[in-house]
Design a protein around this motif. Structure first.
Motif, PDB file in Angstrom:
ATOM      1  N   GLY A 100      21.399   0.557 -13.813  1.00  0.00           N
ATOM      2  CA  GLY A 100      20.943  -0.789 -13.469  1.00  0.00           C
ATOM      3  C   GLY A 100      20.359  -0.848 -12.065  1.00  0.00           C
ATOM      4  N   GLN A 101      21.014  -0.189 -11.127  1.00  0.00           N
ATOM      5  CA  GLN A 101      20.508  -0.157  -9.753  1.00  0.00           C
ATOM      6  C   GLN A 101      19.208   0.637  -9.674  1.00  0.00           C
ATOM      7  OE1 GLN A 101      23.853   1.457  -7.708  1.00  0.00           O
ATOM      8  NE2 GLN A 101      24.895  -0.516  -7.523  1.00  0.00           N
ATOM      9  N   ARG A 102      19.118   1.701 -10.438  1.00  0.00           N
ATOM     10  CA  ARG A 102      17.912   2.531 -10.430  1.00  0.00           C
ATOM     11  C   ARG A 102      16.703   1.741 -10.920  1.00  0.00           C
ATOM     12  NH1 ARG A 102      19.520   6.603 -13.863  1.00  0.00           N
ATOM     13  NH2 ARG A 102      21.020   7.180 -12.287  1.00  0.00           N
ATOM     14  N   SER A 103      16.877   0.916 -11.924  1.00  0.00           N
ATOM     15  CA  SER A 103      15.747   0.138 -12.440  1.00  0.00           C
ATOM     16  C   SER A 103      15.275  -0.892 -11.420  1.00  0.00           C
ATOM     17  CB  SER A 103      16.110  -0.525 -13.769  1.00  0.00           C
ATOM     18  OG  SER A 103      17.147  -1.455 -13.587  1.00  0.00           O
ATOM     19  N   VAL A 104      16.194  -1.509 -10.708  1.00  0.00           N
ATOM     20  CA  VAL A 104      15.821  -2.492  -9.690  1.00  0.00           C
ATOM     21  C   VAL A 104      15.097  -1.810  -8.531  1.00  0.00           C
ATOM     22  CG1 VAL A 104      16.735  -4.100  -7.978  1.00  0.00           C
ATOM     23  CG2 VAL A 104      17.639  -4.114 -10.289  1.00  0.00           C
ATOM     24  N   VAL A 105      15.611  -0.687  -8.079  1.00  0.00           N
ATOM     25  CA  VAL A 105      14.998   0.033  -6.962  1.00  0.00           C
ATOM     26  C   VAL A 105      13.624   0.576  -7.362  1.00  0.00           C
ATOM     27  CG1 VAL A 105      15.231   2.091  -5.511  1.00  0.00           C
ATOM     28  CG2 VAL A 105      17.164   0.571  -5.828  1.00  0.00           C
ATOM     29  N   SER A 106      13.469   1.023  -8.593  1.00  0.00           N
ATOM     30  CA  SER A 106      12.171   1.559  -9.004  1.00  0.00           C
ATOM     31  C   SER A 106      11.116   0.451  -9.075  1.00  0.00           C
ATOM     32  CB  SER A 106      12.281   2.284 -10.340  1.00  0.00           C
ATOM     33  OG  SER A 106      12.565   1.379 -11.374  1.00  0.00           O
ATOM     34  N   ALA A 107      11.484  -0.731  -9.521  1.00  0.00           N
ATOM     35  CA  ALA A 107      10.525  -1.845  -9.545  1.00  0.00           C
ATOM     36  C   ALA A 107      10.122  -2.223  -8.120  1.00  0.00           C
ATOM     37  CB  ALA A 107      11.118  -3.041 -10.277  1.00  0.00           C
ATOM     38  N   ALA A 108      11.107  -2.324  -7.236  1.00  0.00           N
ATOM     39  CA  ALA A 108      10.798  -2.648  -5.837  1.00  0.00           C
ATOM     40  C   ALA A 108       9.949  -1.553  -5.199  1.00  0.00           C
ATOM     41  CB  ALA A 108      12.089  -2.841  -5.047  1.00  0.00           C
ATOM     42  N   GLY A 109      10.215  -0.307  -5.515  1.00  0.00           N
ATOM     43  CA  GLY A 109       9.427   0.804  -4.977  1.00  0.00           C
ATOM     44  C   GLY A 109       7.982   0.744  -5.424  1.00  0.00           C
ATOM     45  N   SER A 110       7.756   0.405  -6.690  1.00  0.00           N
ATOM     46  CA  SER A 110       6.373   0.326  -7.175  1.00  0.00           C
ATOM     47  C   SER A 110       5.643  -0.840  -6.524  1.00  0.00           C
ATOM     48  CB  SER A 110       6.344   0.213  -8.696  1.00  0.00           C
ATOM     49  OG  SER A 110       6.966  -0.979  -9.117  1.00  0.00           O
ATOM     50  N   PHE A 111       6.324  -1.972  -6.330  1.00  0.00           N
ATOM     51  CA  PHE A 111       5.706  -3.092  -5.627  1.00  0.00           C
ATOM     52  C   PHE A 111       5.358  -2.702  -4.193  1.00  0.00           C
ATOM     53  CE2 PHE A 111       8.134  -6.173  -8.538  1.00  0.00           C
ATOM     54  CZ  PHE A 111       7.080  -6.232  -9.426  1.00  0.00           C
ATOM     55  N   CYS A 112       6.238  -1.947  -3.546  1.00  0.00           N
ATOM     56  CA  CYS A 112       5.995  -1.518  -2.166  1.00  0.00           C
ATOM     57  C   CYS A 112       4.810  -0.557  -2.079  1.00  0.00           C
ATOM     58  CB  CYS A 112       7.246  -0.870  -1.575  1.00  0.00           C
ATOM     59  SG  CYS A 112       8.551  -2.051  -1.206  1.00  0.00           S
TER      60      CYS A 112
END
Length: 134
Positions: A100-112
């Protein structure tokens, strides 16, 4: 949460760019691509695209095949999936929490990545325009 404001500001700047160059917001894709081609090297664009796609791939893969959302209820570890509750071990619980944490961090990373590339291109174009002024 910190990536979202920068992402929104970048989208607004892209929309303004499209309006300035094409007269309609519908031409945003062409204006964005022209901006990137003019200001960024091909290698940098390829690397940023791969990084962006990699973040999304990690996010999608971390969501697939999970038995539900990891929770603790009455001292037991459970996976809740649309009202269906399954008792799981602590190791499975920790794995589901990490997914769950990995999916949130990956979305934020792609936005960044998107925000960094587009804002860099916009800044480079601004610097070129200022340098061209007498």
């Amino acid at each position: 949460m910190l990536a979202l404001p920068g992402f929104v500001v970048t989208l607004i700047a892209l929309r303004r760019l499209a309006m300035r160059e094409t007269g309609t917001p519908a031409g945003g894709g062409q204006a964005s691509w022209r901006l990137l081609r003019e200001t960024m090297s091909g290698r940098l664009l390829i690397m940023s695209w791969l990084l962006f796609a990699g973040f999304w791939l990690v996010g999608i893969l971390s969501l697939g095949g999970t038995p539900g959302v990891a929770e603790q209820r009455a001292g037991a570890y459970v996976a809740s999936n649309h009202g269906e509750v399954t008792v799981i071990s602590k190791a499975q619980y920790l794995t589901l929490k990490a997914q769950g944490q990995r999916s949130v961090v990956s979305a934020a990373g792609s936005f960044c990545v998107f925000t960094a590339v587009i804002s860099t291109a916009l800044l480079r174009r601004g610097e070129r325009r200022e340098a061209a002024l007498p």
